[in-house]
Design an enzyme around this catalytic site. Structure first.
Site, PDB file in Angstrom:
ATOM      1  N   TYR A  16      -1.946  -2.919 -11.096  1.00 50.00           N
ATOM      2  CA  TYR A  16      -0.812  -2.058 -10.759  1.00 50.00           C
ATOM      3  C   TYR A  16      -1.133  -1.178  -9.556  1.00 50.00           C
ATOM      4  CZ  TYR A  16       2.572   1.764 -11.508  1.00 50.00           C
ATOM      5  OH  TYR A  16       3.546   2.720 -11.359  1.00 50.00           O
ATOM      6  N   LYS A  35       0.777  -1.170  -5.964  1.00 50.51           N
ATOM      7  CA  LYS A  35       1.461   0.025  -5.484  1.00 50.51           C
ATOM      8  C   LYS A  35       0.878   0.520  -4.162  1.00 50.51           C
ATOM      9  CE  LYS A  35       4.650   0.641  -8.588  1.00 50.51           C
ATOM     10  NZ  LYS A  35       6.051   0.366  -8.217  1.00 50.51           N
TER      11      LYS A  35
END
Length: 306
Positions: A174, A178
């Site tokens: 993640y 991001k």
């Protein structure tokens, strides 16, 4: 709608992952400010499992019940066909697309040594590829309009995270996705400015399916009557403003948003430097680096390391 300014009146905005959480809050807030909203949601579970058209259609019904305009899109925006049909849905339903809010995502958290390739690929796909593909198709449409002499005044609002800015233990997939979204935002802002397209990113902190589990204490709702700092609706006013004509001149920026707080993130900037004017030995390079690090401020801690 009462209590609003109509800051997005007449605009058409597509919001990905808008069936729940932050995306739903953004869609409702945009509609309340006069936008016609394309509500995208694949309707997956918290880890990306399954699919359902229910969440997208439920938000559309909610917007229409409040007097707003909305249409559902239930395609997978992490595929080229799904991303293309998102833009196509806006054009078919409303004849235009003025802003894109990239928000869709899910989590598959693991410590790095336990993180499987499938979990890496799935999370990077929904977040990073799921930003790139809708942005590419929307940008192609806006470029065509600009070349036809119709400067679009378009906006893109991407969704990054503190995990992508600072790192987050147990979220390597993640955080990497991001962080990639930040770089994508900077490149897109530079490339698309000539076509009248402004591109920014928001790093929100809010109570959603993605945060209620990993950060249960921080995301807990307050007692009755207290300000709910982690309500996703607190982030939406900034997203609405960035998607509106009022954000003219603002591009290539990353903003943190939670509760009543907005922070401009400055990103990587050159700090202390030393130039020897010639090639160093490894020992000399190490000594110079230690001197420079002693002059530099310490990095902010990675989430979960405190």
């Amino acid at each position: 709608m009462s209590g609003t300014s109509g800051i997005c009146a007449g605009r058409v905005v597509a919001v990905t992952g808008a069936g729940r959480g932050l995306g739903r809050a953004h869609a409702l807030a945009l509609a309340a400010e006069g936008a016609a909203v394309v509500v995208n949601d694949l309707g997956t579970g918290p880890a990306g499992e399954g699919a359902s058209e229910g969440p997208a259609h439920a938000v559309v019904a909610e917007i229409r019940a409040g007097g707003g305009a909305a249409v559902a899109h239930t395609g997978d925006i992490a595929t080229d066909a799904g991303a293309a049909s998102l833009v196509g849905t806006a054009l078919e339903a409303y004849g235009r697309l003025d802003a894109l809010v990239n928000n869709a995502g899910f989590l598959r958290d693991r410590m790095l040594v336990n993180l499987g390739e499938d979990d890496w690929d799935a999370v990077v796909a929904v977040h990073l590829k799921g930003h790139f593909l809708p942005l590419r198709h929307a940008a192609a449409h806006w470029r065509a309009r600009a070349k036809a002499g119709q400067v679009p005044g378009a906006r893109v609002v991407n969704t990054t995270s503190g995990a992508g800015l600072l790192g987050s233990i147990g979220q390597a997939n993640y955080a990497a996705a991001k962080a990639g979204i930040v770089a994508l935002t900077l490149v897109a802002a530079a490339e698309l400015a000539r076509y009248g397209v402004l591109v920014n990113a928001v790093a929100p902190a809010a109570r959603t399916r993605m945060t209620e589990g990993p950060f249960a204490d921080a995301m807990a709702a307050p007692g009755a009557g207290a300000f709910d700092a982690m309500a996703p609706e607190n982030v939406s006013p900034l997203v609405v403003w960035l998607a509106s004509p009022e954000s003219a001149g603002v591009t290539g920026r990353v903003l943190e948003a939670d509760g009543g707080r907005i922070t401009v993130m400055n990103g990587w900037q050159r700090g202390p430097t030393a130039d020897s004017g010639t090639r160093r030995t490894p020992a000399e390079a190490g000594a110079a680096t230690r001197r420079l690090l002693a002059e530099a401020p310490p990095p902010l801690p990675v989430y979960g390391s405190g």
